[in-house]
Design an enzyme around this catalytic site. Sequence first.
Site, PDB file in Angstrom:
ATOM      1  N   ARG A  52       1.989  -7.938   1.510  1.00  0.00           N
ATOM      2  CA  ARG A  52       0.704  -7.234   1.384  1.00  0.00           C
ATOM      3  C   ARG A  52      -0.337  -8.142   0.722  1.00  0.00           C
ATOM      4  NH1 ARG A  52       0.518  -1.400  -1.462  1.00  0.00           N
ATOM      5  NH2 ARG A  52       0.750  -2.678  -3.344  1.00  0.00           N
ATOM      6  N   LYS A 151      -6.167  -4.963  -1.214  1.00  0.00           N
ATOM      7  CA  LYS A 151      -5.983  -4.746  -2.655  1.00  0.00           C
ATOM      8  C   LYS A 151      -6.753  -5.867  -3.360  1.00  0.00           C
ATOM      9  CE  LYS A 151      -2.260  -3.270  -5.735  1.00  0.00           C
ATOM     10  NZ  LYS A 151      -2.919  -2.112  -6.308  1.00  0.00           N
ATOM     11  N   GLU A 184      -6.792   9.410  -1.381  1.00  0.00           N
ATOM     12  CA  GLU A 184      -5.694   9.094  -2.301  1.00  0.00           C
ATOM     13  C   GLU A 184      -6.209   9.314  -3.720  1.00  0.00           C
ATOM     14  OE1 GLU A 184      -4.783   4.868  -2.093  1.00  0.00           O
ATOM     15  OE2 GLU A 184      -6.873   4.384  -1.719  1.00  0.00           O
TER      16      GLU A 184
HETATM   17  N1  PMP Z   1      -3.636   3.591  -4.025  1.00  0.00           N
HETATM   18  C1  PMP Z   1      -4.273   2.741  -4.829  1.00  0.00           C
HETATM   19  C2  PMP Z   1      -5.746   2.756  -4.849  1.00  0.00           C
HETATM   20  C3  PMP Z   1      -3.548   1.852  -5.650  1.00  0.00           C
HETATM   21  O1  PMP Z   1      -4.174   0.995  -6.444  1.00  0.00           O
HETATM   22  C4  PMP Z   1      -2.142   1.892  -5.600  1.00  0.00           C
HETATM   23  C5  PMP Z   1      -1.329   0.926  -6.426  1.00  0.00           C
HETATM   24  N2  PMP Z   1      -1.450   1.165  -7.810  1.00  0.00           N
HETATM   25  C6  PMP Z   1      -1.516   2.823  -4.769  1.00  0.00           C
HETATM   26  C7  PMP Z   1      -2.294   3.641  -3.988  1.00  0.00           C
HETATM   27  C8  PMP Z   1      -0.028   2.909  -4.684  1.00  0.00           C
HETATM   28  O2  PMP Z   1       0.455   1.774  -4.016  1.00  0.00           O
HETATM   29  P1  PMP Z   1       1.899   1.170  -4.341  1.00  0.00           P
HETATM   30  O3  PMP Z   1       2.873   2.234  -4.079  1.00  0.00           O
HETATM   31  O4  PMP Z   1       2.041   0.023  -3.410  1.00  0.00           O
HETATM   32  O5  PMP Z   1       1.855   0.775  -5.766  1.00  0.00           O
END
Ligand code: PMP
Length: 285
Positions: A52, A151, A184
């Site tokens: 990622r 990210k 989210e």
């Molecule tokens: N959404 C956002 C905006 C995030 O920053 C994150 C990670 N902290 C997630 C969802 C969850 O992603 P992951 O399960 O890969 O940590």
Amino acid sequence: MTNQVYIDGSLVPSEEASVSVFDHGLLYGDGVFEGIRVYGGNVFLLAEHVDRLYQSAQAIRLEIPLDRQQMIDAVGETVRANQIDDGYVRLVVTRGSGTLGLDIRKTANPVVIIIADTITLYPAELYENGMPLVTASTIRNHPGALNPRIKSLNYLNNILAKIEGTDAGFVEALMLNHKGEVAECTGDNVFIITDGLVRTPPTESGILEGLTRNSVISLAREAGYEVRETALVRHDIYTAQECFLTGTAAEVIAVVSLDGRTIGNGSPGPITQDLMARFRQLTRE
Ligand code: PMP
């Protein structure tokens, strides 16, 4: 023991780890990152996080000065140097320093930083009883402006929503997209369950495609639950029987209300608890 930070190819004591004030990561939020968990000395989903990271870098035309295997090795080395058994790794790649101005051609030498540390989770009480959520008025970045799948080091969109949440007395806040659909939370993905059907917004709703999310989708399917990635609105959450969040730091945590509407009977539901247990087993064994 002094914390050892990986920067530019070497491990140095944390006090000595620094970047230039001309680094575009600092000046413009120009860079990418990952947050990764370590369970029992094993770096969880390391290859997936590194993939990622490279995808985020590709999307912003950032060339990472290590290949994926070198990055994986560097993370392992940093975790071992800090004797982290259960903890958290922050992997950062900045654009590097350059002259003032946005032009990426005027920067050189992207900086790779790896920090291995312990982590503070949400209070244990919230894992037991579930957390209340509130909707932020700040919408998630429009995917046509800054795709949430990247990210990036620019997390202000999420920070603005988080401020609204904390001001209102909540530890997390729900973010909607430009169409008014559920996207989210500020650092977690969201799921709902009704009549045994597990639903979560698709990437097209403008979300970070969480690795915990993907892992929980697989666990749920293996356990025989039907999972659908489908656009949701707040009404779907208000009227769901169960709701939970997923994230690297949060793991799996139940949500028991949104905007003052109680979800289900107001306590973590049976399928949520089952998935929490399955995730714990996956990460702890
Ligand atoms: N959404 C956002 C905006 C995030 O920053 C994150 C990670 N902290 C997630 C969802 C969850 O992603 P992951 O399960 O890969 O940590």
